[in-house]
Design a protein around this motif. Structure first.
Motif, PDB file in Angstrom:
ATOM      1  N   THR A   1       1.020  -1.169   0.039  1.00 22.68           N
ATOM      2  CA  THR A   1       0.077  -0.079  -0.065  1.00 22.68           C
ATOM      3  C   THR A   1       0.887   1.323  -0.215  1.00 22.68           C
ATOM      4  N   GLN A   2       0.180   2.418  -0.535  1.00 21.27           N
ATOM      5  CA  GLN A   2       1.072   3.605  -0.289  1.00 21.27           C
ATOM      6  C   GLN A   2       1.502   3.759   1.127  1.00 21.27           C
ATOM      7  N   ASN A   3       0.682   3.591   2.244  1.00 18.43           N
ATOM      8  CA  ASN A   3       1.259   3.710   3.527  1.00 18.43           C
ATOM      9  C   ASN A   3       2.227   2.829   3.854  1.00 18.43           C
ATOM     10  N   GLU A   4       2.512   1.577   3.422  1.00 16.85           N
ATOM     11  CA  GLU A   4       3.629   0.745   3.772  1.00 16.85           C
ATOM     12  C   GLU A   4       5.006   1.477   2.793  1.00 16.85           C
TER      13      GLU A   4
ATOM     14  N   LEU B   1       5.223   4.522   2.455  1.00 18.29           N
ATOM     15  CA  LEU B   1       5.469   5.784   3.202  1.00 18.29           C
ATOM     16  C   LEU B   1       6.487   5.384   4.626  1.00 18.29           C
TER      17      LEU B   1
ATOM     18  N   VAL C   1       2.124  14.352   5.049  1.00 21.66           N
ATOM     19  CA  VAL C   1       1.493  13.445   4.029  1.00 21.66           C
ATOM     20  C   VAL C   1      -0.104  14.201   4.016  1.00 21.66           C
TER      21      VAL C   1
ATOM     22  N   HIS D   1      -3.533  13.362   2.490  1.00 24.82           N
ATOM     23  CA  HIS D   1      -4.408  12.137   2.028  1.00 24.82           C
ATOM     24  C   HIS D   1      -5.406  12.664   0.985  1.00 24.82           C
TER      25      HIS D   1
END
Length: 124
Positions: free
Chosen positions: A34-37, A39, A52, A54
């Protein structure tokens, strides 16, 4: 997501398995994230907290799909972006486990790469 070395390994593996892969969609990846991973990996590699913003992609993807289906090739740009962003909750968009036939990594002998190692190599 795929690194260039992984794409190269995939191409060689596809050629070595020509009978198995001919006339097939062949999906491979270095990792499905994911994008969060991504990041989190960037923050670990740089030892900094990133600012960040969103953004909800679902409306953009829907609009871009409609534009693309009507012949507006600019719509393909957002769809391509979505495919590169990793797992998205409503569709395959980079998660090859959700497409017919799934990922070919195992069938082609390709290992999944380590996200943290790849990110560290890029930023350091």
């Amino acid at each position: 997501m795929s690194t260039l070395p992984q794409i190269g390994r995939a191409l060689v593996a596809i050629l070595h398995h020509a009978e198995l892969t001919k006339n097939q969609y062949v999906y491979v990846e270095s990792f499905t994230v994911t994008q969060n991973e991504v990041l989190a990996a960037l923050e670990r590699a740089t030892e900094k907290k990133w600012k960040v913003q969103h953004v909800y992609l679902k409306p953009l993807i829907e609009e871009s799909t409609e534009r693309f289906n009507q012949g507006d090739l600019a719509g393909a740009r957002i769809l391509n972006l979505a495919a590169g962003l990793g797992k998205f909750h409503d569709g395959p968009y980079g998660d090859w486990s959700r497409v017919p036939g799934g990922s070919w990594n195992a069938r082609l002998g390709l290992e999944v790469e380590d996200l943290d190692q790849v990110v560290r190599a890029v930023v350091l």
